[in-house]
Design a protein around this motif. Structure first.
Motif: not given
Lengths: 162, 333
Positions: B312-319, B229-234, B294-306
């Motif tokens: 919450d998931q984003l905030l955990d990694d950003l912490a 539901m929130f994929g586009f926002d993320l 950088n790992r957070v950034l890679l979640h938004f890269s073409f190479g991302a698998n997940i």
């Protein structure tokens, strides 16, 4: 069957209870045909054909009347598909008593989560879903129901039919 | 011949305008409008009556779209509340449905006044959102009356920080990251209430010079979501983070032209999944970027698998990334 009435489904623990989560897509039809082919001559298998219709947001319609009309049309279409899928199973040798159809119209943020909730309530041992084979970018933006089920299913097997 | 009540109303409105702007500024002709269904009818100097309050209409607002000249939004008008003198933004009803493309994915978007009205109610008093209220006009249109925010876009502020990226990243980015975290938390509030922002872009964040915080604006979009539901926002939040970490978009064409040695190290998987002309794997460009960020950034890269499904998931990694930024720079903020 109402939303919360599961009849004797909970008592089917001893049977091999499969939950086939379907919609109107070709991949759902492929999943049902696979089930028919694979389990058609099994007498100790019970199949629930489940379809979830997420209640759409009011934002997409000018008024409640249009929203209700959309839901009614969607429900009728899905009932037709469920009846068709049941026919496929019957044609492959399933007995009518081995098949249940279930249509749930509910508010949901994730169809995958809704399917997993149903699986937990019905205590099915296998979830069967079709897969569309979406692109990487599409999965990024829209997510994938089959991936969600694969990653989050507990206490059951998952069968993804492509 | 005008109806007496209308004349009386016009006289009263003329007096209000004169009191607010001086008698010489009272327009010779203007319309008093109570039904805003045809927003093109609402012209400069007209007065729109909403909930018994007269609003003196001024210019329409514009929206910039990355390199394209600002597009006029004829349904969004700056206006003066003639009772208080406060400047407001009137957002009239404009039902729009269109398709937008991210990568090769087409998304069906809707403009929904109902949604924006709901969210205005939800975020009333929240410092990181624009504020306002809504009123039904004489025809039942949901008109949103928004408080005017004074200040530049957040991305424009950030792009001006530091002498170069190294300077920016070590001196300013810890604070920028904290501001970004605050903005993600604000979006989490929407998601926790089952609402999407719907149009997360960096030009939809304004730095409010009065309250000294960033504020999300323009949440009247909704989109047809799929499983996530929130994929586009993320995805929007990811694009903004890449911009902030890079102090601007790192464009493949620029690297090809100016830093060929860096360009030669890039693979397709290093690029943004949403915009394939932008680099997401910024550590290849700026090696001092901590791995956790950088790992957070890679979640938004073409190479991302997940991909992130929730804030919450984003905030955990950003912490984790924030902690590493503190270690790297010695700055808490």
């Amino acid at each position: 069957m109402s939303e919360n009435d599961f009849g004797d489904l909970r008592r089917r623990d001893t049977e091999r209870h499969l939950l086939a989560a379907v919609d109107e897509s070709d991949n759902s039809k492929r999943a049902v045909m696979f089930l028919a082919d694979f389990f058609g001559d099994s007498r100790n298998v019970f199949v629930t054909l489940l379809s979830i219709i997420p209640e759409p947001s009011e934002d997409f319609f000018p008024g409640e009347a249009e929203r209700q009309a959309w839901l009614k049309e969607k429900e009728a279409g899905m009932q037709k598909h469920l009846a068709g899928y049941k026919e496929i199973l019957l044609g492959a040798g399933f007995q009518a008593g081995q098949i249940e159809t279930r249509l749930s119209i509910r508010p949901c943020t994730s169809i995958g989560d809704a399917i997993l909730e149903e699986q937990e309530k019905l205590r099915c041992c296998i979830i069967v879903v079709g897969r569309r084979g979406i692109s990487h970018s599409e999965e990024f933006v829209f997510g994938s129901t089959s991936s969600k089920i694969l990653h989050h299913a507990k206490h059951c097997a998952v069968m993804v039919v492509e | 011949m005008a109806h007496p009540a209308e004349t009386l109303q016009e006289d009263a409105v003329r007096e209000l305008i004169a009191r607010h702007a001086g008698p010489e500024r009272v327009p010779a002709r203007f319309k008093i409008i109570t039904d805003t269904s045809d927003f093109f009818r609402v012209e400069y100097n007209d007065v729109v009556i909403l909930g018994a309050v007269p609003y003196w209409v001024k210019r329409y607002e514009k929206e910039g779209r990355f390199g394209i000249d600002d597009e006029p939004k004829y349904w969004v008008r700056r206006a003066i509340n003639l009772n208080t003198g406060a400047t407001k933004i009137l957002k009239l009803v404009f039902h729009e449905q269109f398709e937008t493309t991210v990568g090769e994915v087409t998304i069906i978007c809707f403009r929904s006044p109902k949604k924006e009205a709901r969210i205005l109610d939800l975020v009333a008093g929240h410092k990181n959102f624009m504020h306002g209220h809504w009123v039904l006009d004489a025809a039942g249109n949901i008109v949103r009356i928004l408080e005017f925010i004074r200040g530049p876009r957040f991305d424009e502020v950030v792009a001006g920080y530091g002498a170069d990226h190294h300077d920016y990243f070590h001196r300013y980015f810890p604070s920028v990251l904290d501001q970004y975290l605050e903005l993600v938390l604000a979006i989490k509030l929407l998601h926790d209430h089952g609402e999407k922002h719907g149009d997360i872009r960096r030009d939809h964040i304004l730095w409010d010079v009065d309250t000294k915080v960033n504020r999300w604006i323009d949440f009247d979009y909704n989109y047809q979501h799929g499983e996530s539901m929130f994929g586009f926002d993320l995805q929007g939040l990811g694009n903004i983070l890449i911009f902030l970490a890079g102090r601007g978009d790192v464009l493949v064409a620029d690297l090809h032209r100016n830093q060929r040695e860096l360009f030669d190290t890039l693979w397709g998987e290093d690029l943004s999944i949403a915009y394939k002309n932008r680099v997401a794997n910024l550590k290849k460009i700026y090696p001092y970027i901590p791995d956790s960020l950088n790992r957070v950034l890679l979640h938004f890269s073409f190479g991302a698998n997940i991909f992130y499904e929730t804030t919450d998931q984003l905030l955990d990694d950003l912490a984790r990334a924030r902690a590493d930024m503190v270690s790297l720079t010695g700055r808490q903020t």
